[in-house]
Design a protein around this motif. Structure first.
Motif, PDB file in Angstrom:
ATOM      1  N   GLY A 259       9.239  -2.796  -4.766  1.00 29.19           N
ATOM      2  CA  GLY A 259       9.149  -2.450  -3.354  1.00 29.19           C
ATOM      3  C   GLY A 259       9.935  -3.292  -2.383  1.00 29.19           C
ATOM      4  O   GLY A 259       9.647  -3.268  -1.176  1.00 29.19           O
ATOM      5  N   VAL A 260      10.957  -4.028  -2.844  1.00 30.59           N
ATOM      6  CA  VAL A 260      11.728  -4.843  -1.908  1.00 30.59           C
ATOM      7  C   VAL A 260      13.179  -4.370  -1.780  1.00 30.59           C
ATOM      8  O   VAL A 260      13.986  -5.031  -1.129  1.00 30.59           O
ATOM      9  N   GLY A 269      18.636 -15.963   5.691  1.00 32.71           N
ATOM     10  CA  GLY A 269      17.625 -16.944   5.301  1.00 32.71           C
ATOM     11  C   GLY A 269      16.492 -16.320   4.515  1.00 32.71           C
ATOM     12  O   GLY A 269      16.119 -15.167   4.744  1.00 32.71           O
ATOM     13  N   VAL A 270      15.911 -17.085   3.573  1.00 37.43           N
ATOM     14  CA  VAL A 270      14.835 -16.587   2.706  1.00 37.43           C
ATOM     15  C   VAL A 270      13.800 -17.686   2.518  1.00 37.43           C
ATOM     16  O   VAL A 270      14.150 -18.861   2.359  1.00 37.43           O
ATOM     17  N   GLY A 271      12.526 -17.297   2.502  1.00 38.63           N
ATOM     18  CA  GLY A 271      11.481 -18.261   2.192  1.00 38.63           C
ATOM     19  C   GLY A 271      10.233 -17.599   1.647  1.00 38.63           C
ATOM     20  O   GLY A 271       9.729 -16.641   2.237  1.00 38.63           O
ATOM     21  N   PHE A 272       9.748 -18.073   0.505  1.00 35.92           N
ATOM     22  CA  PHE A 272       8.455 -17.643  -0.029  1.00 35.92           C
ATOM     23  C   PHE A 272       7.355 -18.539   0.529  1.00 35.92           C
ATOM     24  O   PHE A 272       7.533 -19.759   0.664  1.00 35.92           O
ATOM     25  N   ALA A 273       6.195 -17.959   0.805  1.00 39.74           N
ATOM     26  CA  ALA A 273       5.005 -18.725   1.174  1.00 39.74           C
ATOM     27  C   ALA A 273       3.802 -17.794   1.122  1.00 39.74           C
ATOM     28  O   ALA A 273       3.925 -16.582   1.339  1.00 39.74           O
ATOM     29  N   ASP A 274       2.642 -18.362   0.864  1.00 40.39           N
ATOM     30  CA  ASP A 274       1.402 -17.587   0.855  1.00 40.39           C
ATOM     31  C   ASP A 274       0.822 -17.594   2.269  1.00 40.39           C
ATOM     32  O   ASP A 274      -0.136 -18.298   2.552  1.00 40.39           O
ATOM     33  N   TYR A 275       1.418 -16.795   3.153  1.00 40.71           N
ATOM     34  CA  TYR A 275       1.037 -16.848   4.562  1.00 40.71           C
ATOM     35  C   TYR A 275      -0.367 -16.306   4.807  1.00 40.71           C
ATOM     36  O   TYR A 275      -1.033 -16.686   5.780  1.00 40.71           O
ATOM     37  N   ASP A 276      -0.838 -15.394   3.944  1.00 37.70           N
ATOM     38  CA  ASP A 276      -2.156 -14.794   4.138  1.00 37.70           C
ATOM     39  C   ASP A 276      -3.231 -15.444   3.277  1.00 37.70           C
ATOM     40  O   ASP A 276      -4.374 -14.971   3.249  1.00 37.70           O
ATOM     41  N   ASP A 277      -2.876 -16.530   2.587  1.00 35.31           N
ATOM     42  CA  ASP A 277      -3.834 -17.352   1.857  1.00 35.31           C
ATOM     43  C   ASP A 277      -4.653 -16.549   0.851  1.00 35.31           C
ATOM     44  O   ASP A 277      -5.861 -16.753   0.706  1.00 35.31           O
ATOM     45  N   ASP A 278      -3.984 -15.632   0.137  1.00 32.13           N
ATOM     46  CA  ASP A 278      -4.690 -14.838  -0.872  1.00 32.13           C
ATOM     47  C   ASP A 278      -4.317 -15.234  -2.290  1.00 32.13           C
ATOM     48  O   ASP A 278      -4.686 -14.568  -3.253  1.00 32.13           O
ATOM     49  N   GLY A 279      -3.544 -16.322  -2.424  1.00 33.02           N
ATOM     50  CA  GLY A 279      -3.270 -16.860  -3.739  1.00 33.02           C
ATOM     51  C   GLY A 279      -1.968 -16.448  -4.368  1.00 33.02           C
ATOM     52  O   GLY A 279      -1.671 -16.874  -5.495  1.00 33.02           O
ATOM     53  N   ASP A 280      -1.152 -15.620  -3.684  1.00 33.82           N
ATOM     54  CA  ASP A 280       0.152 -15.266  -4.243  1.00 33.82           C
ATOM     55  C   ASP A 280       1.241 -15.445  -3.200  1.00 33.82           C
ATOM     56  O   ASP A 280       0.982 -15.549  -2.002  1.00 33.82           O
ATOM     57  N   SER A 281       2.483 -15.488  -3.651  1.00 31.53           N
ATOM     58  CA  SER A 281       3.619 -15.805  -2.785  1.00 31.53           C
ATOM     59  C   SER A 281       4.166 -14.555  -2.110  1.00 31.53           C
ATOM     60  O   SER A 281       4.512 -13.574  -2.774  1.00 31.53           O
ATOM     61  N   ASP A 282       4.245 -14.600  -0.787  1.00 33.79           N
ATOM     62  CA  ASP A 282       4.858 -13.555   0.015  1.00 33.79           C
ATOM     63  C   ASP A 282       6.283 -13.974   0.363  1.00 33.79           C
ATOM     64  O   ASP A 282       6.662 -15.131   0.208  1.00 33.79           O
ATOM     65  N   LEU A 283       7.069 -13.037   0.873  1.00 33.62           N
ATOM     66  CA  LEU A 283       8.503 -13.268   1.050  1.00 33.62           C
ATOM     67  C   LEU A 283       8.944 -12.910   2.456  1.00 33.62           C
ATOM     68  O   LEU A 283       8.699 -11.794   2.928  1.00 33.62           O
ATOM     69  N   PHE A 293      12.396  -9.136   7.723  1.00 37.95           N
ATOM     70  CA  PHE A 293      11.433  -8.560   6.785  1.00 37.95           C
ATOM     71  C   PHE A 293      10.332  -9.569   6.470  1.00 37.95           C
ATOM     72  O   PHE A 293      10.609 -10.764   6.303  1.00 37.95           O
ATOM     73  N   LEU A 294       9.116  -9.087   6.337  1.00 42.38           N
ATOM     74  CA  LEU A 294       8.031  -9.845   5.727  1.00 42.38           C
ATOM     75  C   LEU A 294       7.437  -8.967   4.639  1.00 42.38           C
ATOM     76  O   LEU A 294       6.801  -7.950   4.924  1.00 42.38           O
ATOM     77  N   PHE A 295       7.696  -9.351   3.402  1.00 40.70           N
ATOM     78  CA  PHE A 295       7.184  -8.604   2.255  1.00 40.70           C
ATOM     79  C   PHE A 295       5.876  -9.244   1.794  1.00 40.70           C
ATOM     80  O   PHE A 295       5.880 -10.343   1.244  1.00 40.70           O
ATOM     81  N   ARG A 296       4.776  -8.561   2.030  1.00 43.67           N
ATOM     82  CA  ARG A 296       3.462  -9.055   1.598  1.00 43.67           C
ATOM     83  C   ARG A 296       3.250  -8.726   0.129  1.00 43.67           C
ATOM     84  O   ARG A 296       3.406  -7.576  -0.291  1.00 43.67           O
ATOM     85  N   ASN A 297       2.900  -9.720  -0.637  1.00 41.25           N
ATOM     86  CA  ASN A 297       2.660  -9.560  -2.067  1.00 41.25           C
ATOM     87  C   ASN A 297       1.264  -8.981  -2.275  1.00 41.25           C
ATOM     88  O   ASN A 297       0.257  -9.633  -2.000  1.00 41.25           O
ATOM     89  N   ASP A 298       1.213  -7.740  -2.757  1.00 42.74           N
ATOM     90  CA  ASP A 298      -0.064  -7.083  -3.016  1.00 42.74           C
ATOM     91  C   ASP A 298      -0.393  -7.023  -4.501  1.00 42.74           C
ATOM     92  O   ASP A 298      -1.206  -6.200  -4.935  1.00 42.74           O
ATOM     93  N   GLY A 299       0.241  -7.878  -5.285  1.00 39.13           N
ATOM     94  CA  GLY A 299      -0.022  -7.900  -6.720  1.00 39.13           C
ATOM     95  C   GLY A 299       1.044  -7.178  -7.504  1.00 39.13           C
ATOM     96  O   GLY A 299       2.027  -7.774  -7.934  1.00 39.13           O
ATOM     97  N   VAL A 305       5.840  -5.623   5.974  1.00 38.33           N
ATOM     98  CA  VAL A 305       4.911  -5.595   7.106  1.00 38.33           C
ATOM     99  C   VAL A 305       5.443  -6.388   8.294  1.00 38.33           C
ATOM    100  O   VAL A 305       4.664  -6.809   9.155  1.00 38.33           O
ATOM    101  N   GLY A 306       6.752  -6.587   8.369  1.00 36.33           N
ATOM    102  CA  GLY A 306       7.316  -7.438   9.404  1.00 36.33           C
ATOM    103  C   GLY A 306       6.969  -7.011  10.811  1.00 36.33           C
ATOM    104  O   GLY A 306       6.589  -7.827  11.654  1.00 36.33           O
ATOM    105  N   VAL A 307       7.079  -5.702  11.099  1.00 38.08           N
ATOM    106  CA  VAL A 307       6.794  -5.217  12.455  1.00 38.08           C
ATOM    107  C   VAL A 307       5.326  -5.378  12.790  1.00 38.08           C
ATOM    108  O   VAL A 307       4.958  -5.922  13.840  1.00 38.08           O
ATOM    109  N   SER A 308       4.452  -4.926  11.911  1.00 38.62           N
ATOM    110  CA  SER A 308       3.024  -4.988  12.200  1.00 38.62           C
ATOM    111  C   SER A 308       2.506  -6.419  12.254  1.00 38.62           C
ATOM    112  O   SER A 308       1.539  -6.715  12.971  1.00 38.62           O
ATOM    113  N   ALA A 309       3.150  -7.341  11.518  1.00 38.91           N
ATOM    114  CA  ALA A 309       2.727  -8.739  11.538  1.00 38.91           C
ATOM    115  C   ALA A 309       3.273  -9.501  12.731  1.00 38.91           C
ATOM    116  O   ALA A 309       2.814 -10.609  13.028  1.00 38.91           O
TER     117      ALA A 309
END
Length: 575
Positions: A259-260, A269-283, A293-299, A305-309
């Motif tokens: 899905g990316v 620029g690129v950076g991974f981080a668990d911004y939503d604190d759910d235990g996996d890396s978002d992009l 872009f903000l790609f939320r890792n849903d498993g 979700v860049g616009v909505s976030a």
């Protein structure tokens, strides 16, 4: 239980090193020591100054972008750098990317990437040729991670053309594993980052791609009669690539299936981080003149979700020229916030993590809007330069148009001084560029920036790659007048680099959160050790770890002024 070896400490070199190796099983320690300091009442610390020491430290390097009047778009990008301990001696080494001579331009010798091995005395020696990593491609960026979990930091280099994956053999040499791995992306690749996106204990790889350039049929752009570099919208956009690590140095391109895949951006620029604190890396991906872009890792998949976030555009909905980006809990509220920097006449954005997957633009109230509006910023690093426990913000600046001073008499300059903004510990920042010494030497055409305590003296230093120029090595002189602790992690059930590990350091009233990340800033990679300033606090009460495996672990108490190494799941031992 600790062990240490140390020599006299100075502010001018690596004459200080104190190693402590602390490991615990995945349980919480109960010991707690009150360090006796209230952050709200602590007076301001003495501001350190930066000294530019590249040449005297042995960094004999000049970036060459190949410009010869044809105005090839990638000539404006510059290159990045990576701090990492490639030889496992406890001191960060430095890999610097060069670009190349192209289209009839001849140089002798060919421009090549450099691997500066830290000599542990404040100097470096280039060993790229002996190590087998002196690539002469048109280089862009670099990422670092132990892709085969053998305990040695590997290298991924992005190019305008085929990228390179170099496996660290652990004997001072690297082997080119590009063909075996299947990661030789052939496009205009920029920043790159490692993360264990599927939590299977090995590192996956994201590669940002900018625009699609085919052949030599280049658009030509002019301002009046003067030819200039065309902007990114003169070219079609391109998608980044996400490679899943399948083991045995083999990767599979899963960009579309996860899905990316999108050609809507022009990725820098690129950076991974668990911004939503759910235990996996978002992009997070910073795009040039397109929504970020903000790609939320849903498993099993990522959702964009860049616009909505609230991180895709400016508050008024305008796309900006995103370049450098970094994650940091700058206000110490326990959530990872986001910085992204832009073109001239667009401020750097400070995006405050408000929780529940939402960000609020705090650029104006932070005091960053005005001072960053007139600069063109690439390198972006949150680092605690004065060791007060709150991340400051360093910016590497430089224009993309060499003729800008002819084209615009209002004030833009091609070479620009880098900037430092001190964190006031109340959500605001103060411009400390002049006071910190960043204007005491010549301005540069700043691009990638990387951070590390390269001399192991207890404060964070910086390297800046300047486009078509010599770089700057910025030694932090005086940050170590305040207390600090440095944390290195090693995964066992998790990936061995510990990338994605969340570390919380508790010292009396101060609680600091950071995450080990494999890629940051612009085209660059910071040292994997996490540096925490403590101000006048003399000890850390607890170091709390959340490994990518999900296991908790804790260490403490630990005296200030220590390099601490924590191994996942091992019993307490000392060296």
């Amino acid at each position: 239980m600790q062990s240490s070896d140390s020599t006299a400490q100075t502010n001018s070199g690596p004459l200080y090193r104190r190693w402590t190796r602390l490991v615990l099983p995945a349980t919480l320690a109960t010991a707690f020591v009150w360090s006796g300091c209230n952050d709200a009442e602590e007076p301001a610390l003495t501001l350190p100054r930066f000294s530019e020491v590249a040449v005297e430290s042995g960094i004999e390097f000049r970036h060459f972008n190949g410009a010869a009047g044809s105005y090839h778009y990638p000539e404006t990008h510059g290159s990045g750098a990576a701090f990492a301990d490639f030889d496992s001696d406890g001191f960060p080494d430095l890999y610097v990317v060069n670009s190349a001579a192209i289209h009839g331009v001849r140089t002798a010798p060919l421009p090549a990437n450099a691997l500066f091995v830290n000599q542990t005395d404040g100097t470096f020696v280039d060993r790229a040729a002996q190590a087998g990593v002196a690539d002469t491609s048109f280089g862009m960026g670099v990422g670092v991670g132990d892709v085969d979990n053998d305990g040695h930091a590997d290298l991924y280099v992005t190019n305008w053309g085929a990228n390179r994956l170099y496996r660290n053999l652990g004997n001072g040499r690297f082997a080119d594993a590009t063909e075996q791995s299947g990661t030789g992306d052939l496009r205009v690749s920029t920043s790159t980052a490692f993360a264990d996106i599927d939590l299977d204990s090995d590192l996956d790889l994201y590669v940002a791609n900018d625009v699609r350039i085919v052949g030599d049929d280049l658009p030509q752009c002019y301002r009046g009669l003067i030819q200039i570099y065309c902007g990114p919208r003169a070219y079609p956009g391109d998608s980044g690539s996400l490679f899943r690590n399948d083991g045995d140095l083999r990767f599979t391109d899963i960009t579309d299936s996860i899905g990316v895949w999108t050609e809507a951006g022009r990725q820098l620029g690129v950076g991974f981080a668990d911004y939503d604190d759910d235990g996996d890396s978002d992009l997070y991906v910073a795009n040039d003149h397109e929504p970020n872009f903000l790609f939320r890792n849903d498993g099993s998949r990522f959702a964009e979700v860049g616009v909505s976030a609230g991180v895709a555009t400016s508050p008024d909905g305008a796309s900006e020229a995103g370049m450098g980006t970094d994650w940091s809990d700058y206000d110490r509220d326990g959530r990872l916030d986001l910085g992204v920097c832009n073109f001239q006449w667009e401020p750097c954005r400070l995006l405050h993590n408000a929780g529940a997957g939402q960000f609020a633009d705090h650029t104006a109230q932070s005091g960053l809007g005005g001072p960053t509006y007139q600069t063109l910023t690439f390198g972006t690093d949150f680092i605690d330069v004065d060791n007060d426990g709150y991340p400051d913000l360093f910016l590497a600046n430089g224009h993309v148009e060499p003729n800008i001073e002819i084209l615009d008499s209002a004030g833009p300059r091609y070479a620009q001084h880098d900037q430092l903004f001190l964190n006031n510990r109340d959500g605001t920042f103060t411009d400390a560029t002049v006071a910190s010494g960043l204007t005491a030497f010549s301005a540069g055409v700043g691009r990638g920036s990387a951070a590390a305590d390269y001399d192991n003296d207890g404060d964070v230093d910086l390297f800046v790659s300047n486009n078509n120029q010599r770089p700057h090595l910025l030694r932090n002189d005086g940050g170590n007048r305040a207390n600090w602790i440095s944390v290195e992690v090693e995964g066992t059930r998790s990936n061995r680099s510990g990338i994605g590990t969340r570390v919380t350091v508790v010292s009396a009233d101060l609680r600091q959160l950071a995450e080990v990340r494999g890629g940051s800033s612009y085209l660059s990679h910071n040292d994997l050790r996490l540096h925490f300033g403590l101000g006048r606090r003399t000890a850390v009460d607890r170091i709390l770890i959340r490994w990518p495996s999900g296991e908790p672990q804790a260490v403490g108490p630990v005296p200030a002024g220590r390099f601490v190494r924590i191994v996942e799941g091992e019993p307490w031992t000392s060296l």
